[in-house]
Motif scaffolding. Structure first.
Motif, PDB file in Angstrom:
ATOM      1  N   UNK A  91       0.851  -1.186   0.000  1.00  0.00           N
ATOM      2  CA  UNK A  91       0.000   0.000   0.000  1.00  0.00           C
ATOM      3  C   UNK A  91       0.890   1.240   0.000  1.00  0.00           C
ATOM      4  N   UNK A  92       0.969   1.981  -1.101  1.00  0.00           N
ATOM      5  CA  UNK A  92       1.801   3.186  -1.120  1.00  0.00           C
ATOM      6  C   UNK A  92       1.411   4.152  -0.008  1.00  0.00           C
ATOM      7  N   UNK A  93       2.408   4.734   0.615  1.00  0.00           N
ATOM      8  CA  UNK A  93       2.169   5.684   1.702  1.00  0.00           C
ATOM      9  C   UNK A  93       1.700   7.028   1.156  1.00  0.00           C
ATOM     10  N   UNK A  94       1.301   7.878   2.060  1.00  0.00           N
ATOM     11  CA  UNK A  94       0.781   9.203   1.725  1.00  0.00           C
ATOM     12  C   UNK A  94       1.790   9.993   0.890  1.00  0.00           C
ATOM     13  N   UNK A  95       1.295  10.908   0.041  1.00  0.00           N
ATOM     14  CA  UNK A  95       2.187  11.656  -0.854  1.00  0.00           C
ATOM     15  C   UNK A  95       3.349  12.339  -0.146  1.00  0.00           C
ATOM     16  N   UNK A  96       3.133  12.855   1.066  1.00  0.00           N
ATOM     17  CA  UNK A  96       4.213  13.604   1.715  1.00  0.00           C
ATOM     18  C   UNK A  96       5.376  12.722   2.133  1.00  0.00           C
ATOM     19  N   UNK A  97       5.158  11.396   2.171  1.00  0.00           N
ATOM     20  CA  UNK A  97       6.253  10.478   2.488  1.00  0.00           C
ATOM     21  C   UNK A  97       7.107  10.146   1.265  1.00  0.00           C
ATOM     22  N   UNK A  98       6.554  10.311   0.079  1.00  0.00           N
ATOM     23  CA  UNK A  98       7.275   9.912  -1.127  1.00  0.00           C
ATOM     24  C   UNK A  98       8.462  10.848  -1.367  1.00  0.00           C
ATOM     25  N   UNK A  99       9.661  10.270  -1.487  1.00  0.00           N
ATOM     26  CA  UNK A  99      10.891  11.027  -1.704  1.00  0.00           C
ATOM     27  C   UNK A  99      11.015  12.158  -0.664  1.00  0.00           C
ATOM     28  N   UNK A 100      10.695  11.818   0.568  1.00  0.00           N
ATOM     29  CA  UNK A 100      10.647  12.813   1.637  1.00  0.00           C
ATOM     30  C   UNK A 100      11.966  13.563   1.787  1.00  0.00           C
ATOM     31  N   UNK A 101      13.084  12.860   1.684  1.00  0.00           N
ATOM     32  CA  UNK A 101      14.363  13.507   1.934  1.00  0.00           C
ATOM     33  C   UNK A 101      14.828  14.370   0.770  1.00  0.00           C
ATOM     34  N   UNK A 102      14.163  14.290  -0.355  1.00  0.00           N
ATOM     35  CA  UNK A 102      14.399  15.284  -1.400  1.00  0.00           C
ATOM     36  C   UNK A 102      13.633  16.564  -1.074  1.00  0.00           C
ATOM     37  N   UNK A 103      12.476  16.419  -0.460  1.00  0.00           N
ATOM     38  CA  UNK A 103      11.706  17.586  -0.030  1.00  0.00           C
ATOM     39  C   UNK A 103      12.367  18.271   1.166  1.00  0.00           C
ATOM     40  N   UNK A 104      12.894  17.433   2.073  1.00  0.00           N
ATOM     41  CA  UNK A 104      13.467  17.924   3.327  1.00  0.00           C
ATOM     42  C   UNK A 104      14.883  17.355   3.443  1.00  0.00           C
ATOM     43  N   UNK A 105      15.862  17.971   2.771  1.00  0.00           N
ATOM     44  CA  UNK A 105      17.211  17.383   2.714  1.00  0.00           C
ATOM     45  C   UNK A 105      17.858  17.164   4.073  1.00  0.00           C
ATOM     46  N   UNK A 106      17.499  17.957   5.051  1.00  0.00           N
ATOM     47  CA  UNK A 106      18.060  17.785   6.392  1.00  0.00           C
ATOM     48  C   UNK A 106      17.138  16.978   7.300  1.00  0.00           C
ATOM     49  N   UNK A 107      16.220  16.254   6.691  1.00  0.00           N
ATOM     50  CA  UNK A 107      15.247  15.493   7.459  1.00  0.00           C
ATOM     51  C   UNK A 107      15.841  14.277   8.138  1.00  0.00           C
TER      52      UNK A 107
END
Length: 217
Positions: free
Chosen positions: A186-202
């Motif tokens: 089950x794919x996770x919510x959109x905000x989880x996809x490639x999260x560390x590209x969105x938030x590089x210091x995550x």
């Protein structure tokens, strides 16, 4: 992300879930530009490509490791190995769905072998920790390899044996990694996809053993 249940619930007590995804996923991978959920079975990925699934702790950092690996066509993160259909992140965190956080990988075996992906799996997390990875505790962080072909199963079992022998030589704990046929993903919510590209210091969590595979040369 801390302090979750460390035992699986009886299936009959897990949450009921949903009939379909309660969110719309992006069509394309944020970094690679390829179809997010490409599949060679339906022609959305090139013929001859394969699909692999791994659970190795928090899926944010795990996905980043794999999208950087040459030969990987696309990646996504989601939930796998539980009973609840289309769970939310909060439900998975509760421990009441029995899912683990997973990374789905579509790859070109002419460029990167499945064995190489499994070696990466064992080297970038600690497969001896059971229902946790470092400070991340709970069933959603358990180590798992979900294979899609008999050939993948054989490779995963053999490399678990090789890596386990190396752990034993160093008096480290045995591997707890589950190896099983790929259950529904089950794919996770959109905000989880490639999260560390969105938030590089995550947040990244990879509690490794520090052991790499013995050289084949």
């Amino acid at each position: 992300m801390f302090g979750r249940p460390t035992s699986l619930f009886p299936p009959e007590r897990t949450l009921p879930g949903r009939d379909s995804a309660p969110y719309e996923l992006p069509a394309r991978h944020r970094v690679l530009g390829t179809p997010l959920l490409a599949d060679p079975a339906d022609g959305t990925a090139p013929a001859g490509f394969e699909v692999a699934y791994f659970g190795l702790g928090c899926f944010w950092g795990a996905e980043e490791v794999y999208w950087r690996q040459p030969g990987v066509y696309t990646t996504s993160v989601g939930y796998q190995g539980g009973e609840t259909p289309w769970p939310s992140y909060e439900e998975v965190c509760s421990g009441l769905t029995n899912h683990t956080e997973a990374v789905r990988i579509v790859f070109d075996p002419a460029v990167v072998s499945y064995a190489d992906l499994v070696k990466t799996f064992f080297e970038v997390h600690d497969p001896t920790q059971g229902m946790r990875q470092g400070n991340d505790v709970g069933t959603q962080y358990r180590s798992a390899i979900y294979y899609t072909t008999p050939e993948q199963a054989a490779v995963a079992e053999e490399l678990r044996k090789v890596y386990g022998e190396e752990l034993a030589r160093r008096d480290l704990d045995p591997i707890t990694t589950e190896i099983a046929p790929a259950p529904t993903y089950y794919p996770a919510e959109p905000y989880h996809q490639q999260y560390l590209d969105r938030v590089p210091n995550g947040y990244r969590c990879h509690a490794t053993t520090g052991i790499a595979f013995p050289s084949e040369g």
